[in-house]
Scaffold this active site. Structure first.
Site, PDB file in Angstrom:
ATOM      1  N   HIS A 185       7.733  -1.154  -3.786  1.00 36.03           N
ATOM      2  CA  HIS A 185       9.025  -1.492  -4.410  1.00 36.03           C
ATOM      3  C   HIS A 185       8.873  -2.498  -5.557  1.00 36.03           C
ATOM      4  O   HIS A 185       9.777  -2.644  -6.374  1.00 36.03           O
ATOM      5  CB  HIS A 185      10.058  -1.931  -3.367  1.00 36.03           C
ATOM      6  CG  HIS A 185       9.940  -3.346  -2.896  1.00 36.03           C
ATOM      7  ND1 HIS A 185       9.461  -3.678  -1.652  1.00 36.03           N
ATOM      8  CD2 HIS A 185      10.248  -4.513  -3.491  1.00 36.03           C
ATOM      9  CE1 HIS A 185       9.491  -4.997  -1.507  1.00 36.03           C
ATOM     10  NE2 HIS A 185       9.963  -5.530  -2.616  1.00 36.03           N
TER      11      HIS A 185
ATOM     12  N   ASP B 288       6.503   1.866   1.930  1.00 41.36           N
ATOM     13  CA  ASP B 288       6.546   0.827   0.885  1.00 41.36           C
ATOM     14  C   ASP B 288       5.149   0.206   0.726  1.00 41.36           C
ATOM     15  O   ASP B 288       4.890  -0.918   1.171  1.00 41.36           O
ATOM     16  CB  ASP B 288       7.586  -0.230   1.277  1.00 41.36           C
ATOM     17  CG  ASP B 288       7.868  -1.208   0.144  1.00 41.36           C
ATOM     18  OD1 ASP B 288       7.379  -0.989  -0.976  1.00 41.36           O
ATOM     19  OD2 ASP B 288       8.576  -2.203   0.412  1.00 41.36           O
TER      20      ASP B 288
ATOM     21  N   GLY C 184      10.553 -12.538  -3.411  1.00 41.21           N
ATOM     22  CA  GLY C 184       9.383 -13.054  -4.127  1.00 41.21           C
ATOM     23  C   GLY C 184       8.123 -13.057  -3.275  1.00 41.21           C
ATOM     24  O   GLY C 184       7.025 -13.243  -3.771  1.00 41.21           O
TER      25      GLY C 184
ATOM     26  N   SER D 198       7.508 -10.390  -1.357  1.00 41.50           N
ATOM     27  CA  SER D 198       7.195  -8.974  -1.241  1.00 41.50           C
ATOM     28  C   SER D 198       5.797  -8.641  -1.722  1.00 41.50           C
ATOM     29  O   SER D 198       5.326  -9.185  -2.714  1.00 41.50           O
ATOM     30  CB  SER D 198       8.150  -8.157  -2.102  1.00 41.50           C
ATOM     31  OG  SER D 198       9.341  -8.005  -1.424  1.00 41.50           O
ATOM     32  N   GLY D 199       5.171  -7.714  -0.998  1.00 39.46           N
ATOM     33  CA  GLY D 199       3.832  -7.282  -1.377  1.00 39.46           C
ATOM     34  C   GLY D 199       2.755  -8.187  -0.828  1.00 39.46           C
ATOM     35  O   GLY D 199       1.574  -7.850  -0.851  1.00 39.46           O
TER      36      GLY D 199
END
Ligand code: ARG
Length: 417
Positions: free
Chosen positions: A226, A271, A365, A367-368
């Site tokens: 995403h 994701d 922030g 994310s990942g």
């Protein structure tokens, strides 16, 4: 004529000085003795690292020993580590021996060779040559103990701190306590220190932090699909390393971005993405890769995990510039899918983690970025990728992560890692 001398209260006048003198002298002598004792007992000690390899004759090398993520690798390494440890604990080196760690298992012929580093603490004045001989003679007794047939190599190499660091940072998943084979381990506070999470990457869009990422090899970063929904051009992206996003210790351009073909923004299914760096990077104490779990690895509800990132501290807040960490626990998918929770939105390729009060969570922030767990040998594995959640830090609304084990084969297909 006798004149009586005036009575000067001599004793009363001088004795305090005498007393003070005696007291001070005694204290000084005591202090010096204690100081010297401490110096010779503690500060005279220095740590020494040695490397040796061990041939295991009665274990056949199989595929399963290729990765530190397998039970076979873990069990064999643990058995070797405990045999070495026992040998030293029962020897005249027991007070010098600190720890050993099997750095690598490799194939030789049909058998297995284990490379191990060993840490000792001994007096600075002790002779390193005789130390090697003493280690050598202790290791000889390994050959006829326990169920493993071990032949210790005759070669014992002394390592500098830098050599030891290189050994450990080439392999995956080592945090600072393992790199120095230290006895104590601490994860304190919420602000991370340099080198604490060496696989943490900041993926930056036009040099501004946008998402977290996870270093899985010297060329590949694992992250969430995403992150690239609106910005899929690799030329806009860089990866930075180090705890600060504004003063990174390394910045590398991104060569390509591969998002999962079946990533679905509406359900957030699949994701996951991998990012290839422009060039391979050189690992060091502060930048190196995390371990990937085996596809079959079960992630146990209730077990401890850590999430790290530069995400905002409150829902709707700004991202931060210094890396933070949070301790959470794995929440079972069933519990996470209860009506008070996410009522069925958590799919099989997802993983929930949080704390009952909600107070510790990832947020915008993050994310990942990584959700990691430590194994029995102090190696760290990435089990989740920060993906989504309902706002941040609410009770019954834990963080939802991409379940890395589900995508283990996809990662290998895309990156060869
Ligand atoms: N989607 C968010 C991001 O882009 C991460 C959300 C994680 N939320 C949470 N409550 N754990 O950074």
């Amino acid at each position: 004529m006798y004149r009586p001398r005036p009575v000067i209260p001599q004793s009363r006048f001088f004795s305090p000085f005498v007393v003070a003198f005696v007291v001070i002298t005694t204290v000084l002598i005591l202090a010096m003795t204690i100081g010297l004792l401490i110096h010779f007992l503690a500060f005279d000690k220095k740590t020494y690292f040695y490397h040796s390899s061990f041939q295991i004759l009665n274990v056949e090398y199989t595929e399963a020993l290729n990765s530190p993520a397998t039970q076979e690798y873990r069990h064999l390494s643990e058995r070797i580590e405990s045999m070495i440890t026992d040998a030293f604990r029962e020897s005249n080196l027991r007070s010098e021996f600190i720890r050993t760690h099997v750095v690598k298992l490799r194939k030789e012929g049909n058998g297995v060779i284990a490379d191990a580093v060993m840490k000792f603490r001994s007096s600075k004045r002790s002779n390193r040559k005789s130390m090697k001989n003493r280690i050598h003679s202790v290791l000889q007794i390994l050959s006829n103990s326990g169920s493993l047939e071990i032949t210790p190599s005759n070669e014992i190499t002394s390592l500098t701190d830098q050599d030891t660091e290189n050994f450990l940072t080439q392999e995956c998943g080592a945090r600072p306590d393992l790199i120095t084979l230290s006895e104590e381990r601490v994860i304190g506070g919420t602000l991370a220190e340099t080198g604490d999470w060496p696989w943490q990457v900041s993926l930056q869009l036009n040099n501004v932090h946008h998402c977290g990422g996870i270093l899985i090899s010297n060329l590949w970063v694992l992250t969430a699909a995403h992150c690239f929904r609106s910005y899929s051009n690799p030329l806009q992206w860089t990866a930075t390393f180090g705890v600060s996003t504004i003063r990174p210790i390394l910045r590398v351009r991104v060569r390509s971005i591969v998002s999962h073909n079946n990533y679905r923004p509406t359900t957030r299914d699949n994701d996951i993405a991998v990012v290839q760096l422009e060039r391979p990077i050189t690992f060091n104490r502060n930048i190196h890769r995390v371990c990937l779990p085996a596809a079959t690895q079960s992630i146990i509800p209730g077990s401890i995990a850590y999430v790290t990132g530069w995400g905002s501290l409150t829902y709707g807040g700004n991202t931060v510039t210094d890396l933070r960490q949070g301790q959470v626990r794995i929440v079972s998918t069933d519990e996470c899918n209860e009506p008070a929770g996410y009522s069925g939105s958590v799919l099989p390729g997802m993983l929930c983690a949080g704390v009952p009060s909600g107070a510790v969570d990832a947020c915008q922030g993050d994310s990942g970025g990584p959700l990691v767990q430590e194994d029995s040998r102090m190696l760290w594995f990435v089990v989740g990728i920060v993906s989504w959640g309902y706002q941040c830090g609410l009770p019954n609304k834990p963080g939802v992560y991409t379940r890395v084990t589900t995508y283990r084969d996809w990662i290998r297909q895309q990156t060869g890692v």
